[in-house]
Design a protein around this motif. Sequence first.
Motif, PDB file in Angstrom:
ATOM      1  N   PRO A 179      23.683  -4.960  11.887  1.00 35.88           N
ATOM      2  CA  PRO A 179      23.590  -6.198  12.576  1.00 35.88           C
ATOM      3  C   PRO A 179      24.724  -7.284  12.781  1.00 35.88           C
ATOM      4  O   PRO A 179      25.401  -7.522  13.754  1.00 35.88           O
TER       5      PRO A 179
ATOM      6  N   TYR B 233      28.007  -5.207  14.539  1.00 36.69           N
ATOM      7  CA  TYR B 233      27.658  -5.156  15.865  1.00 36.69           C
ATOM      8  C   TYR B 233      27.757  -6.266  16.816  1.00 36.69           C
ATOM      9  O   TYR B 233      28.491  -6.296  17.586  1.00 36.69           O
ATOM     10  N   LEU B 234      27.218  -7.655  16.002  1.00 38.83           N
ATOM     11  CA  LEU B 234      27.492  -8.908  16.692  1.00 38.83           C
ATOM     12  C   LEU B 234      28.635  -9.117  16.800  1.00 38.83           C
ATOM     13  O   LEU B 234      29.214  -9.553  17.946  1.00 38.83           O
ATOM     14  N   THR B 235      29.439  -9.075  15.858  1.00 38.10           N
ATOM     15  CA  THR B 235      30.969  -9.187  16.047  1.00 38.10           C
ATOM     16  C   THR B 235      31.633  -8.492  16.924  1.00 38.10           C
ATOM     17  O   THR B 235      32.537  -9.073  17.870  1.00 38.10           O
TER      18      THR B 235
ATOM     19  N   LYS C 102      30.765  -9.844  20.234  1.00 40.68           N
ATOM     20  CA  LYS C 102      31.468 -11.140  20.539  1.00 40.68           C
ATOM     21  C   LYS C 102      33.123 -10.957  20.912  1.00 40.68           C
ATOM     22  O   LYS C 102      33.906 -11.741  21.744  1.00 40.68           O
TER      23      LYS C 102
END
Length: 123
Positions: free
Chosen positions: A78, A81-83, A86
């Motif tokens: 997570p 993936y979030l990085t 963004k």
Amino acid sequence: MTTSLDLDMQNRVQKIVGDGIDKVEKLGISNGAAVVVDPTDGEVLAMVGSRDYNSTKTDGKFNVVTQGLRQPGSAIKPVTYLTALKKGWTPSSLIMDTPVTYPVLTASRIIRRKITPGNITGR
């Protein structure tokens, strides 16, 4: 002795781990662990190393938090993936699984280290 542990939170987390394992035991999951850290100062507020310290069924005296030397595996996905999202990547973006060379700063110079993606079995 001074500790940052919060006894009320410790007891709640112990119950959460036990109840969580009870729900998934039929799937072959028999042990669990949790750590609660205050993000403002890094203090450990609660740490449950196994479902039940006295259990002979699940190696209770083994502290998964401090003794379970494991790779982060899917737990880090997570954050990764979030990085990526963004930074403009999309769910359909392709990532090449090829050797990569990263610069590593040492005390005296920058060296280049080749990293080859792969799992623990080398595949």
